[in-house]
Scaffold this motif. Structure first.
Motif, mmCIF file in Angstrom:
data_model
loop_
_atom_site.group_PDB
_atom_site.id
_atom_site.type_symbol
_atom_site.label_atom_id
_atom_site.label_comp_id
_atom_site.label_asym_id
_atom_site.label_seq_id
_atom_site.Cartn_x
_atom_site.Cartn_y
_atom_site.Cartn_z
ATOM 1 N N THR A 55 0.832 -1.209 0.000
ATOM 2 C CA THR A 55 0.000 0.000 0.000
ATOM 3 C C THR A 55 0.863 1.253 0.000
ATOM 4 O O THR A 55 0.609 2.200 -0.760
ATOM 5 N N ARG A 59 0.994 3.913 -3.102
ATOM 6 C CA ARG A 59 0.685 5.341 -2.897
ATOM 7 C C ARG A 59 1.803 6.234 -3.404
ATOM 8 O O ARG A 59 1.561 7.328 -3.896
ATOM 9 N N CYS A 85 -4.480 -8.323 -2.778
ATOM 10 C CA CYS A 85 -4.044 -6.994 -2.333
ATOM 11 C C CYS A 85 -3.708 -6.108 -3.524
ATOM 12 O O CYS A 85 -4.177 -4.965 -3.597
ATOM 13 N N LEU A 89 -5.344 -2.588 -4.972
ATOM 14 C CA LEU A 89 -4.532 -1.392 -5.192
ATOM 15 C C LEU A 89 -4.555 -0.927 -6.649
ATOM 16 O O LEU A 89 -3.952 0.087 -6.986
#
Length: 121
Positions: A55, A59, A85, A89
């Motif tokens: 994550t 980002r 995951c 994302l």
């Protein structure tokens, strides 16, 4: 159940991934758990930490360092949860096994090997 990783284990995880990147090799979940000496529930703790790192990398628009961690089984791919995951994302869209997953993973690993991550991150 919420799983947390200690600051010491987090820093050790980042260090192991940095070494793997520098040496251009992959780590298995089992080897990483043993090297980090993670307490129980070790696999859940490692998975949560790797998802958190994915994550953070996503980002920052960086290649996902968590791609360097794979199963020791014949597939040599990350576990299904990793693909869940990265799908959340927006990095991968497809089945967590098979040719599409293997191809995406190989490309992501190559991107990780070539990327210059900031010191200590």
């Amino acid at each position: 159940m919420s799983v947390r990783i200690s600051r010491q284990h987090w820093q050790a995880l980042l260090s192991e991934l940095e070494d793997a990147q520098r040496q251009r090799h992959l780590l298995t979940y089992r080897a990483l758990i043993e090297r980090l000496a993670l307490p129980s529930p070790a696999m859940q703790t490692l998975a949560a930490a790797l998802e958190h790192l994915a994550t953070l990398d996503a980002r920052a628009e960086r290649p996902l360092r968590s791609a360097l961690v794979i199963s020791q089984g014949a597939s040599r791919l990350p576990r299904t949860g990793f693909f869940d995951c990265v799908s959340r994302l927006g990095r991968f869209n497809g089945a967590p096994d098979g040719i599409a997953a293997a191809s995406w993973h190989a490309a992501e690993v190559a991107r990780v090997f070539e990327f210059a991550y900031p010191e200590g991150e």
